[in-house]
Design a protein around this motif. Structure first.
Motif, short mmCIF file in Angstrom:
data_model
loop_
_atom_site.label_atom_id
_atom_site.label_comp_id
_atom_site.label_asym_id
_atom_site.label_seq_id
_atom_site.Cartn_x
_atom_site.Cartn_y
_atom_site.Cartn_z
N CYS A 67 35.23 33.41 31.71
CA CYS A 67 33.87 33.05 31.34
C CYS A 67 33.22 32.22 32.44
CB CYS A 67 33.87 32.26 30.02
SG CYS A 67 34.48 30.57 30.18
N GLY A 68 31.90 32.27 32.50
CA GLY A 68 31.19 31.50 33.51
C GLY A 68 29.96 32.22 34.01
N SER A 69 29.48 31.78 35.17
CA SER A 69 28.27 32.34 35.78
C SER A 69 28.64 33.21 36.97
CB SER A 69 27.35 31.20 36.24
OG SER A 69 26.25 31.70 36.98
N TYR B 61 31.19 33.47 41.79
CA TYR B 61 31.52 33.01 40.43
C TYR B 61 31.57 31.49 40.38
CZ TYR B 61 34.65 31.73 36.57
OH TYR B 61 35.21 31.13 35.48
N ASN B 62 31.06 30.94 39.27
CA ASN B 62 31.16 29.50 38.99
C ASN B 62 31.59 29.31 37.54
OD1 ASN B 62 28.79 29.55 41.20
ND2 ASN B 62 29.92 27.61 41.30
N ARG B 63 32.67 28.56 37.34
CA ARG B 63 33.11 28.26 35.97
C ARG B 63 32.17 27.24 35.33
NH1 ARG B 63 33.51 27.53 31.57
NH2 ARG B 63 35.28 27.25 30.20
N PHE B 64 31.85 26.18 36.07
CA PHE B 64 30.89 25.17 35.64
C PHE B 64 29.86 24.99 36.75
CE2 PHE B 64 35.03 23.97 33.77
CZ PHE B 64 34.71 24.07 32.42
N SER B 65 28.78 24.32 36.41
CA SER B 65 27.74 24.12 37.41
C SER B 65 28.22 23.22 38.55
CB SER B 65 26.50 23.49 36.75
OG SER B 65 26.83 22.23 36.19
N TYR B 66 29.18 22.35 38.25
CA TYR B 66 29.66 21.41 39.26
C TYR B 66 30.93 21.91 39.97
CZ TYR B 66 32.72 20.20 35.37
OH TYR B 66 33.60 20.26 34.32
N SER B 67 31.48 23.05 39.52
CA SER B 67 32.71 23.55 40.13
C SER B 67 32.40 24.32 41.41
CB SER B 67 33.47 24.45 39.15
OG SER B 67 32.67 25.56 38.78
N ALA B 68 33.42 24.48 42.25
CA ALA B 68 33.25 25.17 43.52
C ALA B 68 32.93 26.64 43.29
CB ALA B 68 34.51 25.03 44.37
#
Length: 345
Positions: free
Chosen positions: A101-103, A56-63
């Motif tokens: 939410c996220g990827s 899981y990634n919340r943002f593209s730049y998050s861990a």
């Protein structure tokens, strides 16, 4: 010159393939309302899910956070109790929150080697809140409804403009007839923020708004993906200048706020986009019962509390007076006897 053109062509082909991979032609977009359960598909499933990994990634730049490893949940994540893996390796999330939410990315491994490509799912969460937040609303008071779509982004703030152009996503309010609300209607104030991807509706509650419904909808390429309905109940304790006499129907006790949810799957197969409708109802307060009997009980109780000590004190004084009277009579009788004896002598 031909060599340069050849190099340019190769560069364009490479760039095109790179952009295709980044844009995610096979990526799935799932829309859900907060509080619902959701299923995220994994297209490259195997007969069993012992080699399945979900990240899981919340943002593209998050861990990157690992949720499932080798078919087992990671217990060091905050949401692990709400996660489960289906037999087809899809990921289930219970009671979705806006923070979910996220990827999400599904990967399959065999003998340490990844099989196929990543199956990526973008989860969009629709959340609605109101101000004031209490479940009762009085006629003549102002009500503001906030509807926000939480989505994955390359930046900390999601730009609805990007979602509109890239995914054809639209966010708006409609009335109970399904007509889109705009500022052309003087009764409503509609505000839209592309920075935070939310749209608000502000209006003044009228007596005729009993059971009126406003609904926030999200569409993708003109297809409804999810919606949240807000139904108003007029409070029976409205101000005297705006309140009307409650009808027998309004005097019936109602339940606490509830959510009526229905879900329908998009007929596109395994990369279904979910269509969810949530209905939030505000409760109608019951008419207060007559309190005359309560006042009587209180008055009687206070009277007893005041009179009881006085009665006890009166009884004590009366008892003492009786004792004193008996003592005086005894003394008088003794004096008479003494006098008679003295005279006899």
């Amino acid at each position: 010159m031909a060599d340069k053109c050849h190099l340019c062509l190769l560069g364009l082909i490479f760039l095109s393939s790179l952009l295709t991979g980044l844009s995610g032609v096979d990526d799935a977009h799932v829309f859900i309302s907060s509080g619902e359960d959701v299923r995220l598909p994994c297209n490259n499933d195997l007969p069993d899910c012992k080699s399945t990994t979900w990240t899981y990634n919340r943002f593209s730049y998050s861990a990157t956070v690992e949720l499932i490893n080798s078919g087992r949940k990671k217990t060091d994540t905050e949401r692990h109790e709400r996660l489960s893996l289906e037999s087809d390796c899809s990921l289930n999330i219970k009671s979705v929150t806006k923070e979910d939410c996220g990827s999400y990315t599904c990967r399959q491994y065999e003998n340490g080697q990844q099989l196929g490509t990543d199956a990526r799912v973008f989860l969009h969460v629709l959340h609605v809140s109101s101000s004031p937040s209490q479940t009762e609303i009085s006629a003549g008071h102002s009500l503001t409804l906030f509807c926000q779509l939480y989505s994955y982004s390359s930046y900390h703030k999601v730009s609805c403009d990007d979602l509109i152009h890239s995914e054809g996503i639209d966010l708006f309010w409609v009335n109970q007839a399904g007509v889109k609300l705009t500022n052309s209607d003087s009764r409503y104030q509609i505000s839209f923020s592309s920075d935070h991807c939310y749209i608000s509706l502000k209006t003044t509650i009228l007596n005729e708004d009993e059971n009126r419904e406003w609904r926030c909808e999200v569409t993708q390429r003109d297809q409804l993906k999810t919606s949240v309905s807000y139904t108003v109940k007029i409070s029976a304790r409205a101000d005297s200048t705006t309140a009307e006499t409650s009808t027998p129907e309004n005097q019936k006790p109602l339940n606490t706020p509830n959510f009526e949810r229905t879900a329908a799957a998009h007929p596109s197969g395994f990369t279904d986009q979910q269509v969810v409708t949530s209905t939030t109802e505000t409760t109608l307060s019951q008419d207060t019962a007559p309190i005359t009997w309560k006042v009587i009980v209180i008055v009687v109780g206070v009277s007893v509390a005041l009179l009881l000590p006085a009665l006890i004190l009166w009884l004590i004084r009366k008892k003492r007076a009786d004792v004193r009277r008996e003592t005086d009579d005894s003394v008088e009788q003794t004096d008479d006897v003494t006098y008679i004896i003295y005279c006899a002598q």
